[in-house]
Design a protein around this motif. Sequence first.
Motif, PDB file in Angstrom:
ATOM      1  N   LEU A  31       0.823  -1.205   0.000  1.00 14.61           N
ATOM      2  CA  LEU A  31       0.000   0.000   0.000  1.00 14.61           C
ATOM      3  C   LEU A  31       0.858   1.257   0.000  1.00 14.61           C
ATOM      4  CD1 LEU A  31      -2.550   1.757   0.367  1.00 14.61           C
ATOM      5  CD2 LEU A  31      -2.435   1.209   2.812  1.00 14.61           C
ATOM      6  N   THR A  32       1.789   1.357   0.928  1.00 18.93           N
ATOM      7  CA  THR A  32       2.551   2.598   1.063  1.00 18.93           C
ATOM      8  C   THR A  32       3.439   2.867  -0.152  1.00 18.93           C
ATOM      9  OG1 THR A  32       4.256   1.440   2.364  1.00 18.93           O
ATOM     10  CG2 THR A  32       2.518   2.588   3.589  1.00 18.93           C
ATOM     11  N   ARG A  63       8.899  -0.661   6.684  1.00 19.14           N
ATOM     12  CA  ARG A  63      10.065  -1.519   6.429  1.00 19.14           C
ATOM     13  C   ARG A  63      11.265  -0.642   6.120  1.00 19.14           C
ATOM     14  NH1 ARG A  63       8.182  -6.889   3.450  1.00 19.14           N
ATOM     15  NH2 ARG A  63      10.320  -7.373   3.932  1.00 19.14           N
ATOM     16  N   MET A  64      12.454  -1.219   6.286  1.00 26.50           N
ATOM     17  CA  MET A  64      13.682  -0.471   6.050  1.00 26.50           C
ATOM     18  C   MET A  64      13.758   0.032   4.613  1.00 26.50           C
ATOM     19  SD  MET A  64      17.657  -1.662   6.491  1.00 26.50           S
ATOM     20  CE  MET A  64      17.163  -2.819   7.730  1.00 26.50           C
ATOM     21  N   GLN A  65      13.295  -0.780   3.646  1.00 24.77           N
ATOM     22  CA  GLN A  65      13.376  -0.389   2.243  1.00 24.77           C
ATOM     23  C   GLN A  65      12.498   0.814   1.933  1.00 24.77           C
ATOM     24  OE1 GLN A  65      12.629  -3.358   3.451  1.00 24.77           O
ATOM     25  NE2 GLN A  65      13.899  -4.935   2.522  1.00 24.77           N
ATOM     26  N   GLY A  66      11.543   1.126   2.794  1.00 28.68           N
ATOM     27  CA  GLY A  66      10.674   2.284   2.594  1.00 28.68           C
ATOM     28  C   GLY A  66      11.433   3.589   2.589  1.00 28.68           C
ATOM     29  N   VAL A  67      12.618   3.618   3.183  1.00 31.14           N
ATOM     30  CA  VAL A  67      13.451   4.824   3.190  1.00 31.14           C
ATOM     31  C   VAL A  67      13.795   5.216   1.752  1.00 31.14           C
ATOM     32  CG1 VAL A  67      15.701   5.756   3.894  1.00 31.14           C
ATOM     33  CG2 VAL A  67      14.362   4.367   5.484  1.00 31.14           C
ATOM     34  N   LEU A  68      13.939   4.250   0.866  1.00 28.29           N
ATOM     35  CA  LEU A  68      14.265   4.532  -0.527  1.00 28.29           C
ATOM     36  C   LEU A  68      13.161   5.325  -1.207  1.00 28.29           C
ATOM     37  CD1 LEU A  68      15.774   1.077  -1.552  1.00 28.29           C
ATOM     38  CD2 LEU A  68      16.993   3.176  -0.944  1.00 28.29           C
ATOM     39  N   LEU A  69      11.925   5.097  -0.825  1.00 24.65           N
ATOM     40  CA  LEU A  69      10.804   5.822  -1.431  1.00 24.65           C
ATOM     41  C   LEU A  69      10.853   7.276  -1.011  1.00 24.65           C
ATOM     42  CD1 LEU A  69       8.283   5.610  -3.217  1.00 24.65           C
ATOM     43  CD2 LEU A  69       6.991   5.141  -1.147  1.00 24.65           C
ATOM     44  N   VAL A 126       7.071   8.515   4.048  1.00 22.32           N
ATOM     45  CA  VAL A 126       7.326   8.434   5.491  1.00 22.32           C
ATOM     46  C   VAL A 126       6.647   7.193   6.065  1.00 22.32           C
ATOM     47  CG1 VAL A 126       6.809   9.534   7.715  1.00 22.32           C
ATOM     48  CG2 VAL A 126       7.733  10.897   5.830  1.00 22.32           C
ATOM     49  N   LEU A 127       5.402   6.939   5.640  1.00 23.61           N
ATOM     50  CA  LEU A 127       4.695   5.748   6.123  1.00 23.61           C
ATOM     51  C   LEU A 127       5.387   4.466   5.666  1.00 23.61           C
ATOM     52  CD1 LEU A 127       0.992   6.897   5.610  1.00 23.61           C
ATOM     53  CD2 LEU A 127       2.284   6.774   7.755  1.00 23.61           C
ATOM     54  N   ALA A 128       5.920   4.463   4.444  1.00 24.18           N
ATOM     55  CA  ALA A 128       6.665   3.291   3.961  1.00 24.18           C
ATOM     56  C   ALA A 128       7.911   3.066   4.801  1.00 24.18           C
ATOM     57  CB  ALA A 128       7.036   3.468   2.486  1.00 24.18           C
TER      58      ALA A 128
END
Length: 196
Positions: free
Chosen positions: A162-163, A190-196, A184-186
């Motif tokens: 979703l994020t 999860r750690m990989q959400g920082v890439l977004l 930010v929600l991603a």
Amino acid sequence: NALTRKAWPSSGPETWIKVFAAALLFRVAVGVGSVVLYDLLSGAGIGIEGLPQLWQRWDAPHYIHLVELGYGGYIEDGRPLFLVFYPLYVWLTRGVAVLIPDTALAGMAVSWICFAWGSVYLYRLVAEEYGGGTARRSLLLLWAFPFSFFFGGIMTESLFLLTTAAGLYHIRRHQWGRAAAWGVLAAMTRMQGVLL
């Protein structure tokens, strides 16, 4: 690209509701099917009420304990557990657990709803770029992928879908504030959400 957009006009709320409902029904069908298959193969006869216990595998027990005990109260082997379990899924499940007292079932509800909402964003993203036909095929391939059963478990996979899908959709539309919020929600999922 412009020709593709004219041939496949942008989908509207009616289509998004259909995608959401289809994705949610798919997750329910997989959940019920897993219980039926488990009962047939094992002869255990757990029935539909055993669904949350059947899905308490892999990281699910950790998330359940984090929801119930918090990060400070979760002790394993006499020591605090400091693994990388990001807080957004835990917080959402804790909120849903107010309405659904079974923590495992609340976690599954969060995963199923996030999967359905993430499917809507994925559909919108692909339909805008490649048309409705390709968007529908993309969803079918995502849902039929052998490891897609993780989307129904008590884990962060659906929330991350979703994020990231929402973040990429808003990036595609140059809506930077919304994209940043989803990013930010991603990162809180999860750690990989920082890439977004």
